[in-house]
Write an enzyme that holds these catalytic residues in place. Structure first.
Site, PDB file in Angstrom:
ATOM      1  N   ARG A   1      31.322  21.870 -17.397  1.00  0.00           N
ATOM      2  CA  ARG A   1      30.793  22.302 -18.691  1.00  0.00           C
ATOM      3  C   ARG A   1      31.759  23.203 -19.457  1.00  0.00           C
ATOM      4  O   ARG A   1      31.964  23.027 -20.654  1.00  0.00           O
ATOM      5  CB  ARG A   1      29.482  23.062 -18.460  1.00  0.00           C
ATOM      6  CG  ARG A   1      28.707  23.381 -19.729  1.00  0.00           C
ATOM      7  CD  ARG A   1      27.500  24.272 -19.404  1.00  0.00           C
ATOM      8  NE  ARG A   1      26.734  23.756 -18.287  1.00  0.00           N
ATOM      9  CZ  ARG A   1      25.754  22.861 -18.387  1.00  0.00           C
ATOM     10  NH1 ARG A   1      25.408  22.406 -19.567  1.00  0.00           N
ATOM     11  NH2 ARG A   1      25.119  22.443 -17.315  1.00  0.00           N
TER      12      ARG A   1
ATOM     13  N   CYS B   1      11.018   5.786 -27.998  1.00  0.00           N
ATOM     14  CA  CYS B   1       9.561   5.845 -27.847  1.00  0.00           C
ATOM     15  C   CYS B   1       9.147   6.735 -26.684  1.00  0.00           C
ATOM     16  O   CYS B   1       8.666   6.265 -25.647  1.00  0.00           O
ATOM     17  CB  CYS B   1       9.004   4.434 -27.680  1.00  0.00           C
ATOM     18  SG  CYS B   1       9.428   3.424 -29.084  1.00  0.00           S
TER      19      CYS B   1
HETATM   20  C1  LIG Z   1      28.143  19.630 -11.337  1.00  0.00           C
HETATM   21  C2  LIG Z   1      29.140  20.158 -10.400  1.00  0.00           C
HETATM   22  C3  LIG Z   1      30.249  20.859 -10.884  1.00  0.00           C
HETATM   23  C4  LIG Z   1      30.462  21.182 -12.346  1.00  0.00           C
HETATM   24  O1  LIG Z   1      29.503  22.068 -12.784  1.00  0.00           O
HETATM   25  P1  LIG Z   1      29.635  22.770 -14.240  1.00  0.00           P
HETATM   26  O2  LIG Z   1      28.421  23.624 -14.311  1.00  0.00           O
HETATM   27  O3  LIG Z   1      29.642  21.695 -15.236  1.00  0.00           O
HETATM   28  O4  LIG Z   1      30.875  23.569 -14.234  1.00  0.00           O
HETATM   29  C5  LIG Z   1      31.191  21.277  -9.965  1.00  0.00           C
HETATM   30  N1  LIG Z   1      31.052  21.026  -8.642  1.00  0.00           N
HETATM   31  C6  LIG Z   1      29.988  20.360  -8.153  1.00  0.00           C
HETATM   32  C7  LIG Z   1      29.911  20.095  -6.705  1.00  0.00           C
HETATM   33  C8  LIG Z   1      28.994  19.906  -9.001  1.00  0.00           C
HETATM   34  O5  LIG Z   1      27.944  19.258  -8.503  1.00  0.00           O
END
Ligand SMILES: *Cc1c(COP(=O)(O)O)cnc(C)c1O
Length: 410
Positions: free
Chosen positions: A274, A340
């Site tokens: 993110r 929907c």
């Molecule tokens: C989803 C995930 C991430 C990334 O998470 P962010 O919150 O997008 O930084 C990193 N490592 C693992 C194992 C994840 O499942």
């Protein structure tokens, strides 16, 4: 990198309205400069500690987005054979790829072993045994970090916490030392690290500090048993601003981490998703209709929950702004899509400029878990994606056609 000049919203040097007019809507727009800026914030923030930043492809697996990070020398965090395929195409070095996930198949393990990835983040003893066998069959040794569930509260939405004992992820802290003892006896397993990921959209330093303390304690207990690790993988989870959050920067995290890591030969790994892509993308949509029901005012747009599922899934907040500021009348509206489902909305009771029919709106901070979570639900072809770089732009995924909807069907 999404800024207003006069009445118009720009992505770097390109008017968003130009993109919408040329490419249609719904349309994902990414800023290459913002992607680079976010990645470099990690690199400079942690410059004083040995580290590797592995982009979590699941947040946005578009090849052009991934390639932007690969070119910078980033690693990749993958969760499936499909993401490995993408990561390799995007140009990531296998030596910088880590493979996460609770349910890796033997087929996926084989693929990753043959490519020579850096590390498997293993989430159960049964998975460990399957990996040991699979590696043995290939006459290879599998590099492994065990994923621990550190039972740390991430102070975030319950759907996106992953590091408490309620979650399916990792090996419970109480069993992790035994799991390492089991692993060290397996002939085709090479123990190189420890990993955890406590959740997503974390907006303060404190949970990361608690998390680091738990992990360093485990590292020490392991070395007391003669198990020495090369790296400590702290997962992803750093939050971004969707509304009024004020998340820490990677440099803030580094400042909290540095004193605790002094004198240790551990390499730090991060798996941000993110943070790297979230604010580098917007979803542009066009207003189809307005309607007042006496009780509410609805703005119906041409993007739906199939394009951006976060509001429906997590009740997530996304800022929505006009692409061209026309009138100044504000209203309290629900912004909804054409799908929907009552859950098909982008904003509820939002006080915002009241748009005209045909106006373009930008749904902000949509670069993470946006297109990546999109579907064809309601037989809606998926949106196009465009990358902006300065004054230039290029389509990095074309809009799906009707034929795309039925590919493979008989
Ligand atoms: C989803 C995930 C991430 C990334 O998470 P962010 O919150 O997008 O930084 C990193 N490592 C693992 C194992 C994840 O499942």
């Amino acid at each position: 990198m999404f800024i207003r000049r006069g009445k118009s919203l720009y992505a770097e040097g390109v008017a968003v309205s130009t993109l919408a007019e040329n490419l249609g809507t719904p349309l994902y727009v990414y800023s290459e400069s913002q992607l680079l800026k976010n990645y470099r914030a990690y690199e400079t923030g942690f410059a004083r500690l040995p580290h590797l930043v592995c982009f979590a492809l699941k947040a946005n697996s578009n090849l052009a987005v991934a390639r932007t990070f690969a070119r910078e020398g980033a690693g990749a965090d993958i969760v499936s054979g499909g993401e490995l395929y993408r990561a390799l195409l995007a140009g990531f070095s296998p030596a910088k790829i880590v493979f996460s996930g609770v349910g890796k198949t033997r087929e996926e393990m084989k693929f990753a072993l043959n490519k020579g990835i850096y590390c498997f983040n293993v989430e159960s003893v049964e998975e460990l045994q399957a990996l040991n066998q699979t590696a043995g069959n290939l006459k290879k040794k599998a590099p492994v970090a065990l994923r621990v569930n550190p039972d740390v509260q991430a102070d975030t939405h319950h759907h996106i916490t992953t590091g408490t004992k309620e979650n399916k992820f990792g090996i419970p802290k109480s069993q992790i030392l035994d799991a390492y003892e089991t692993a060290r006896k397996l002939k085709n397993i090479n123990l190189i690290g420890i990993q955890a990921h406590i959740g997503s959209q974390i907006t303060s330093v404190a949970p990361f500090e608690r998390f680091l303390n738990v992990m360093l304690d485990l590292v020490d207990q392991l070395s007391a048993r003669g198990i020495y690790l090369d790296h400590l993988d702290m997962g992803g989870g750093l939050g971004i601003t969707y509304h009024k959050e004020t998340p820490p920067t990677p440099a803030d995290l580094a400042r909290a981490f540095e004193p605790r890591l002094k004198g240790r030969a551990l390499k730090l790994l991060f798996e941000p998703g993110r943070f790297l892509v979230g604010n580098a993308g917007i979803l542009v949509t066009q207003v189809l209709y307005r309607k007042r029901t006496g009780h509410k005012t609805f703005v119906v747009v041409d993007a739906g929950m199939n394009d951006l599922a976060r509001p429906a899934l997590y009740d997530a907040y996304h800022e929505i702004v006009p692409v061209s500021k026309n009138g100044s009348v504000r209203e309290t509206v629900d912004v909804v899509g054409p799908v929907c489902e009552s859950g098909d909305y982008f904003a509820k009771a939002r006080h915002m400029p009241y748009p005209e029919q045909g106006d373009y709106l930008a749904i902000q901070s949509a670069g993470a878990y946006g297109f990546a979570m999109s579907s064809q639900y309601n037989s809606r072809p998926r949106a196009a994606e465009v990358m902006v770089s300065g004054k230039a732009w290029r389509v990095v995924r074309k809009r799906e056609s009707l034929e795309d909807l039925i590919r493979g069907e008989k």
